[in-house]
Design an enzyme around this catalytic site. Structure first.
Site, PDB file in Angstrom:
ATOM      1  N   GLU A   1     -78.730 -28.922  93.611  1.00 15.19           N
ATOM      2  CA  GLU A   1     -79.500 -28.879  92.172  1.00 15.19           C
ATOM      3  C   GLU A   1     -77.988 -29.154  91.370  1.00 15.19           C
ATOM      4  O   GLU A   1     -77.707 -28.145  90.385  1.00 15.19           O
ATOM      5  CB  GLU A   1     -79.888 -27.723  91.868  1.00 15.19           C
ATOM      6  CG  GLU A   1     -81.208 -27.549  92.476  1.00 15.19           C
ATOM      7  CD  GLU A   1     -82.155 -26.612  92.057  1.00 15.19           C
ATOM      8  OE1 GLU A   1     -83.556 -26.550  92.285  1.00 15.19           O
ATOM      9  OE2 GLU A   1     -81.732 -25.371  91.976  1.00 15.19           O
TER      10      GLU A   1
ATOM     11  N   GLU B   1     -87.378 -30.214  96.847  1.00 17.53           N
ATOM     12  CA  GLU B   1     -87.690 -28.699  96.924  1.00 17.53           C
ATOM     13  C   GLU B   1     -88.986 -28.444  96.152  1.00 17.53           C
ATOM     14  O   GLU B   1     -88.975 -28.919  95.100  1.00 17.53           O
ATOM     15  CB  GLU B   1     -86.545 -27.868  96.095  1.00 17.53           C
ATOM     16  CG  GLU B   1     -85.563 -27.510  96.895  1.00 17.53           C
ATOM     17  CD  GLU B   1     -84.582 -26.532  96.414  1.00 17.53           C
ATOM     18  OE1 GLU B   1     -85.196 -25.674  95.780  1.00 17.53           O
ATOM     19  OE2 GLU B   1     -83.202 -26.542  96.547  1.00 17.53           O
TER      20      GLU B   1
END
Length: 381
Positions: free
Chosen positions: A173, A280
């Site tokens: 991320e 995710e």
């Protein structure tokens, strides 16, 4: 004269057969062999398993029969496992030793392996990108060398034990860059993209120096479907050699407009001509809890109106997600990975905030550790 007619007949037969053979060969030359069927990845992030197995948890199938977790998910459609890697973890979890051991088990099931390198000793995400303790106070040149050397060593060790990942994720991320402040691209460092790109470039170079057959797909990971276009636009001038855009989608933190999600994902694929992997994802099967730790989702306003927080709603969400990915233009949708489907209330329902799960209502196993209907989505080819 009779023999002359026979001789002429034989010549004609051979001539015709030769002509037919030539025509057949020309027709075969015109046939382009079909492309191999691309794998659609139905993955799970099982990074907690090396810890959870020490608790002797009994995962169960839909009938309540105790199962081996990895065997069960593989038998029911999962074909990829994602594992996070921390550099020098303080609690001993998710070290290279852990990853290597579990990767061997994954590969023994003929499942694909996605390696998520955090480049940190602990969680890395948009708000926290702390370099490993061993890399503190380095110069820019030194940390680039450290990224290359470390990455090359990790991939070499995995290759040497025949567990080379199918996909490698450079950072976790990384909306705001990684290895702050060296590769930070947020706030006062918003003009620091060249340093971030240089660090990513060193990781890519290390992977390719080991992966000489070009077997590994390289992924860059952004946490937000809506905002990812800005991130990849800023990176475009640096011509980084990567293959996949990885995205997180958690409705409690992002838009709940499903049409907007689909349009943004499609725009990413077509604008940057990259494959898309929803790396995710998760959805609650209830808003209740099964221990004394607060959960990430506990309010109906955090969910998507089209999907109730119920076992059937969780399944319907997964079916929508898979269909959305499979309809990305140019077959750019490569799969998804369900985050922590196994992170149940592992110490029982009396576990405290320091020894419990904040995720048990988003797992793929209910509060009796039984597999939920969402597994049906994994079973579909």
């Amino acid at each position: 004269m009779k023999y002359l007619y026979v001789f002429i007949g034989l010549i004609l037969i051979v001539s015709c057969n030769s002509s037919d053979l030539k025509n057949n060969e020309e027709e075969q030359d015109d046939i382009t062999p079909p492309d191999p069927i691309a794998t659609f990845y139905k993955g799970m992030d099982l990074s907690f398993q090396s810890e959870l197995e020490t608790y002797n948890i009994n995962y169960r199938d839909e009938t309540g029969t105790v199962v081996d977790l990895l065997d069960f998910v593989e038998d029911n459609g999962t074909n990829l496992v994602r594992l996070k890697l921390w550099h020098t973890p303080q609690n001993g979890q998710n070290s290279l030793t852990d990853v290597k051991a579990y990767a061997q088990r994954v590969k023994s099931k003929n499942m694909a392996f996605l390696l998520d390198i955090h480049y940190s000793d602990f969680w890395a995400d948009p708000g926290t990108q702390t370099p490993p303790s061993a890399w503190q106070n380095m110069t820019d040149i030194e940390i680039r060398t450290a990224v290359y050397t470390y990455t090359k060593d990790v991939i070499t060790q995995l290759k040497n034990q025949n567990t080379l990942p199918e996909i490698i994720q450079i950072g976790n991320e990384t909306d705001s860059g990684f290895l702050w402040n060296y590769g930070k691209v947020w706030d006062a460092f918003s003009d620091n993209w060249s340093n971030y790109a240089a660090l990513v470039g060193e990781a890519i170079r290390a992977i390719k120096d080991v992966d000489t057959q070009d077997e590994v797909q390289i992924m860059l990971h952004h946490s937000n479907v809506e905002n990812a276009i800005y991130f990849f636009t800023e990176l475009e001038p640096f011509s980084l050699d990567f293959d996949m855009i990885g995205l997180s989608y958690y409705p409690q933190f992002q838009t709940k407009n499903l049409n907007l999600v689909a349009s943004k994902v499609n725009e990413l694929a077509t604008t940057f001509e990259k494959d898309i992997f929803m790396v995710e994802v998760a959805y609650p099967f209830t808003l209740d809890w099964n221990d004394n730790q607060n959960n990430f989702i506990g309010n109906i306003n955090q969910t998507i109106p089209e999907f109730t927080p119920s076992p059937e709603g969780q399944k319907a969400y997964m079916e929508w997600l898979i269909n959305m990915i499979k309809t990305i233009p140019e077959d750019r949708g490569k799969g998804f990975c369900y985050w922590a489907p196994d992170w149940i209330a592992f110490s029982g329902n009396e576990s405290t905030s320091t020894n419990g799960s904040a995720w048990e209502n988003q797992c793929l196993f209910d509060f009796n550790n039984k597999a939920l209907p969402a597994f049906d989505a994994f079973r579909i080819n």
